[in-house]
Design an enzyme around this catalytic site. Structure first.
Site, PDB file in Angstrom:
ATOM      1  N   ARG A 281       7.700   2.783   0.640  1.00 44.83           N
ATOM      2  CA  ARG A 281       7.287   1.605  -0.123  1.00 44.83           C
ATOM      3  C   ARG A 281       7.412   1.850  -1.625  1.00 44.83           C
ATOM      4  O   ARG A 281       7.615   0.914  -2.400  1.00 44.83           O
ATOM      5  CB  ARG A 281       5.859   1.210   0.244  1.00 44.83           C
ATOM      6  CG  ARG A 281       5.772   0.726   1.686  1.00 44.83           C
ATOM      7  CD  ARG A 281       4.351   0.464   2.106  1.00 44.83           C
ATOM      8  NE  ARG A 281       4.286   0.172   3.544  1.00 44.83           N
ATOM      9  CZ  ARG A 281       3.159   0.214   4.247  1.00 44.83           C
ATOM     10  NH1 ARG A 281       2.014   0.525   3.644  1.00 44.83           N
ATOM     11  NH2 ARG A 281       3.182  -0.056   5.524  1.00 44.83           N
TER      12      ARG A 281
ATOM     13  N   GLU B  14       0.846  -1.194   0.000  1.00 43.69           N
ATOM     14  CA  GLU B  14       0.000   0.000   0.000  1.00 43.69           C
ATOM     15  C   GLU B  14       0.884   1.248   0.000  1.00 43.69           C
ATOM     16  O   GLU B  14       1.668   1.465   0.910  1.00 43.69           O
ATOM     17  CB  GLU B  14      -0.888  -0.008   1.243  1.00 43.69           C
ATOM     18  CG  GLU B  14      -1.768   1.210   1.340  1.00 43.69           C
ATOM     19  CD  GLU B  14      -2.405   1.350   2.722  1.00 43.69           C
ATOM     20  OE1 GLU B  14      -2.577   0.327   3.412  1.00 43.69           O
ATOM     21  OE2 GLU B  14      -2.713   2.489   3.095  1.00 43.69           O
TER      22      GLU B  14
END
Length: 428
Positions: free
Chosen positions: A395, A353
């Site tokens: 991320r 995510e």
RNA sequence: GGAGGGUUGGCAGAACGGCUAAUGCACCGGUCUUGAAAACCGGCGGGCGCAAGCCCAUCAGGGUUCGAAUCCCUGGCCCUCCGCCA
């Protein structure tokens, strides 16, 4: 915060929609409690208003008669008693109002009718973009590559702040800064956002406005500077949404759209032992955030556009991703509807995510008191607030490293970043 | 850290402890007008109520008083000056 009036008018509807989040026992109890306290509140208002009306008219009479030189001791004596009763009833009234507020502040937003019931397993993949790269070797995780290429130093971060506080080194530090600059530029130039730079510490009132207080704070997820009563921002959403707290906006100013960079601080109190390696879950990270203030009738369409703005980042970076509609149980406290953007990371073999794109409807606006006048002379209404990460760095960095890796251990930098990073490839 | 000043409606800005926040601008409705402007009339913080009406509201919270925008206390924010400091 939910609207007290709509809870009173149709409690079953509110209950029904909260059930989509699961845990019906808790939310049902909350609604019951609100109804009960509100009935008491209305009863007290009726009672105390009569006394106040009496006090007002007698006080006026006292003034009149004193001016005419009359003696009014009897009235004053009576009013002394009335004032006592008013004080008592007002205290009761404040107590029931505080009780209602207390429950409502802890009650989450009602999900949109399109939100599926259930938990994480019931999330729906709405669309996918790109395709995972095919390697003729075993792709490696970012923590190996990042260390090998001298981009990230987790040890050094841990030395100065403890685990979960990564340090970026040399080209890694440059890449971090490059991503921030490039994303800000993208949203300003291509999507028309106004760049803002907010404070990175905020008051409790600000945390309450966006919904982090009381729950997120009391669950120990926020870093607090006790001496000053401030919190380190868990996301730029908090300061930026609160830019317009307690304001009545001119209708023609809407929509307002801001893009902001901020570091984000989260204790991740509930996530002990999860994703402890590398950059997957850290206490401090960087994020570029998109925040929008919309007219109510525009907000559904705005959520789709907003999500598209976040997607544009991943597309330009050439990272394969999917868009996930969150089920009720996975939905954030304040959100009415959320899409998550998950990017593919071949090294760890997972979808990560990197963005959450949410429509809060009037939930935050009611808490923060952000209103607008729909038309000249019309009554003020609450705006709808939305925000999306555009996007979160760590991320994304993981995905860039893991997707860009080559057989020789080098990592190719996406075209759009090259002029910002100053290199085409990270190598040993 | 110290001293002083300020904080009233969307904005500006009044209000000897009493007659329940003046006035202006902006905005909305109406009259007039071919249309507009001007002028004039009405409206223009929130809640409850079919309505009459009642209550609440002068940064927030306490206190004094029959009665507080007004007096007292605590706190927030803004401004000015002094000190310290990047």
């Amino acid at each position: 915060m939910l609207d007290l009036r709509s809870i009173r008018q149709d409690p079953e509807e509110v209950r029904e929609r909260l059930r989509v989040r699961g845990d019906p026992a808790e939310t049902d109890a909350a609604i019951d409690r609100v109804l009960e306290l509100n009935a008491e509140r209305r009863r007290l208002i009726a009672e105390v208003d009569v006394l106040k009306a009496r006090r007002n008219s007698v006080s006026e009479e006292v003034g009149d008669r004193k001016r005419h030189g009359e003696v009014v001791d009897d009235l004053i004596l009576e009013m002394r008693e009335v004032a006592e009763r008013i004080k008592g009833l007002d205290a009761d009234l404040r107590a029931s109002e505080a009780g209602i507020e207390d429950v409502l502040l802890r009650t989450p937003n009602t999900p949109d009718p399109g939100v599926p019931t259930g938990g994480e397993a019931d999330n729906v993949v709405v669309r996918e973009w790109g395709s995972p790269p095919v390697f003729d070797f075993q792709p490696r995780p970012h923590w190996e590559l990042g260390e090998e290429l001298g981009l990230v130093d987790l040890e050094v971060g841990a030395k100065v702040a403890g685990s979960g506080f990564p340090a970026f080194i040399g080209p890694g530090a440059r890449l971090r800064r490059a991503l921030i600059d490039w994303m800000l530029d993208l949203h300003v130039r291509e999507h028309g956002y106004t760049e803002v730079s907010p404070p990175f510490l905020v008051t409790q009132a600000a945390m309450k406005g966006t919904g982090q207080y009381p729950k997120f704070v009391q669950e120990g997820d926020a870093y607090e500077v006790k001496e000053d009563g401030l919190y380190l921002v868990p996301t730029a959403e908090v300061p930026v949404t609160n830019f317009h707290r307690e304001e009545l906006l001119d209708g023609h100013r809407l929509p307002i759209s801001y893009v902001a960079y901020s570091p984000c601080f989260r204790r991740e109190a509930g996530a002990a032992g999860k994703d402890t390696r590398g950059l997957l879950r850290v206490h401090q990270f960087d994020k570029v955030e998109l925040v929008r203030f919309e007219r109510p009738e525009e907000s559904d369409a705005a959520l789709e556009r907003l999500t598209g703005h976040a997607e544009r980042v991943l597309q330009a970076l050439g990272l394969p991703y999917r868009v996930v509609l969150l089920a009720g149980g996975d939905l954030g406290f304040a959100s009415r509807k959320t899409y998550d953007l998950e990017v593919w990371a071949p090294g760890v073999g997972r979808w990560l995510e990197v963005s959450s794109s949410s429509n809060y409807w009037d939930f935050q606006a009611r808490r923060a008191d952000i209103r607008f006048r729909p038309a000249p002379g019309a009554k003020p209404e609450f705006v709808h607030t939305l925000n999306a990460s555009g996007v979160a760095l760590p991320r994304t960095l993981v995905a860039l490293i893991e997707n860009g890796q080559q057989a020789d251990g080098s990592v190719v930098v996406p075209e759009v970043l090259r002029q910002y990073v100053g290199t085409e490839r990270f190598k040993r």
